[in-house]
Design an enzyme around this catalytic site. Structure first.
Site, PDB file in Angstrom:
ATOM      1  CE1 TYR A 241      -3.484  -2.652   0.096  1.00  0.00           C
ATOM      2  CE2 TYR A 241      -2.902  -3.184   2.291  1.00  0.00           C
ATOM      3  CZ  TYR A 241      -3.718  -3.279   1.254  1.00  0.00           C
ATOM      4  OH  TYR A 241      -4.499  -4.534   1.202  1.00  0.00           O
TER       5      TYR A 241
ATOM      6  N   GLY B  96       2.811 -16.300  10.071  1.00  0.00           N
ATOM      7  CA  GLY B  96       3.273 -17.746   9.943  1.00  0.00           C
ATOM      8  C   GLY B  96       3.602 -18.182  11.551  1.00  0.00           C
TER       9      GLY B  96
END
Length: 416
Positions: free
Chosen positions: A183, A308
């Site tokens: 972004y 993760g």
């Protein structure tokens, strides 16, 4: 207990958290179909996942209409948005929790049809994103963004300031500037998307200049202890994969710069490892080192990490001093009371790994995979009655049977 350190208190700005399990920002696209403001369903979603002394980071929220990137992602720029967020925040606070608003200007990850007056998306440089974007009625190719003129940048900084102030009006405890996922803020940091030749392009220091200007302006507006920032060097899902050498150079520079600003926290998110690098269609992990431990060498403030993680790995990072807070995303989708489940060793529901439930498409189906997960609720007895049995680390999650005999990870009942 396997994850005892993960459940110990920690500070986050002026907040004293009772545990280190944070709910990560997650785009869910289930806000009101007309106003894109949070509504009752969204209130329930956040309330389910709030915990006493726990921190939630909201889904990505547009700071202004021109920063919009997705259909039915929320904003914080209209009165309707503010009222919707007040519903959410009041419910989180009623459970003793805290919540920060993630301010996300999509930059080039948008489309003219999603923006006011069909304006082109803006970015540091006119570098088109490959792929398709969801628009009303289907999908369309991303279009080349318009490069921001240097004279426009103070106005964009002000946009973030106004959004941070409106977030405070809505009852948030702070804001997180989204500097990842390709972004706008990350577009300034990354070589691929920043081809500028002025003082905002070229060297790492120049590419970081705009991001730090946004940080400084928000700090001045609402206070450093209410401002966090998310970084995500390396792999993103927005046609941006940064090489390891430049990513590490960015982190080595940003770490000390952000540390001296004494922010509430810095969140380093990494998609460079299993399984996320596979989603970016890479054959192997993008980094050869542990980026969390690398960044800790350069940043000594409150560090949140994300990407993760398992509870067990997070606990290891607490023990060795790598990080202070841990933002879990997927695990929170199907395990709304995640801190309780970790505390009691309960097996976690893996349902959140189904990408089919991540994003809302048809408003009629919004509840599915959003607030309809069967929640495991423990029967709680007053802490003082069981403190001797559970110890300080488990006080917020003391579990007892109906017969008042302390048990852990054994007795649960499902509720909807």
């Amino acid at each position: 207990m396997a994850c005892e350190k993960l459940l110990t208190p920690a500070t986050c700005g002026a907040l004293l958290l009772k545990h280190r399990v944070v709910m990560s920002a997650m785009t869910r696209l289930r806000n009101d179909p007309i106003t894109e403001a949070p509504r009752e369903m969204n209130r329930i979603y956040y309330e389910q996942r709030a915990s006493e002394g726990g921190l939630i980071i909201s889904e990505g929220t547009a700071p202004a209409a021109e920063g919009r990137g997705y259909i039915r992602a929320p904003g914080v720029f209209s009165d309707v948005h503010i009222e919707g967020w007040k519903l959410v925040n009041d419910s989180v606070h009623a459970k003793g929790g805290y919540i920060f608003c993630q301010l996300m200007h999509a930059g080039r990850v948008s489309h003219p049809s999603l923006l006011p007056n069909n304006m082109p998306p803006v970015a540091p440089s006119a570098v088109k994103m490959e792929g398709m974007v969801h628009v009303v009625g289907g999908k369309a190719p991303y279009e080349t963004p318009r490069a921001l003129e240097i004279e426009e940048l103070p106005r964009v900084v002000k946009m973030f300031v106004t959004a941070s102030q409106r977030a405070m009006e809505a009852g948030f405890d702070g804001i997180e500037l989204h500097g990842g996922n390709g972004y706008l803020l990350q577009e300034f940091l990354a070589k691929k998307t920043n081809l500028r030749t002025d003082r905002y392009g070229g060297s790492v220091e120049n590419r970081a200049r705009f991001v730090l200007e946004v940080v400084d302006a928000c700090v001045e507006a609402i206070g450093a202890n209410r401002v966090g920032i998310k970084l995500q060097q390396g792999v993103t899902f927005s046609d941006l994969v940064e090489p390891e050498d430049d990513s590490l150079a960015q982190l080595a520079y940003l770490g000390p710069e952000l540390e001296k600003r004494r922010l509430a926290y810095v969140c380093l998110s990494s998609l460079n490892y299993d399984p996320y690098y596979k989603f970016a269609k890479l054959d192997k992990p993008n980094f050869n080192i542990d980026v969390f431990r690398y960044f800790r060498k350069h940043y000594k403030g409150t560090l949140m990490i994300n990407g993760g993680l398992t509870p067990e790995k997070a606990n290891e990072y607490v023990e060795d001093g790598t990080a202070d807070l841990f933002a879990f995303g997927v695990l929170y989708l199907a395990n709304a009371n995640l801190p309780e489940l970790i505390a009691t060793g309960q097996e976690l529901n893996p349902g959140g790994w189904s990408t089919q439930v991540w994003y809302g498409r048809n408003p009629e189906d919004d509840e599915k995979g959003f607030i309809d997960w069967p929640l495991v609720k423990a029967i709680v007895k007053k802490v003082e009655d069981v403190a001797a049995s559970v110890g300080d680390a488990l006080k917020p999650f003391a579990m007892v049977s109906e017969g008042s005999q302390p048990i852990f990870g054994v007795l649960y009942r499902l509720w909807n």
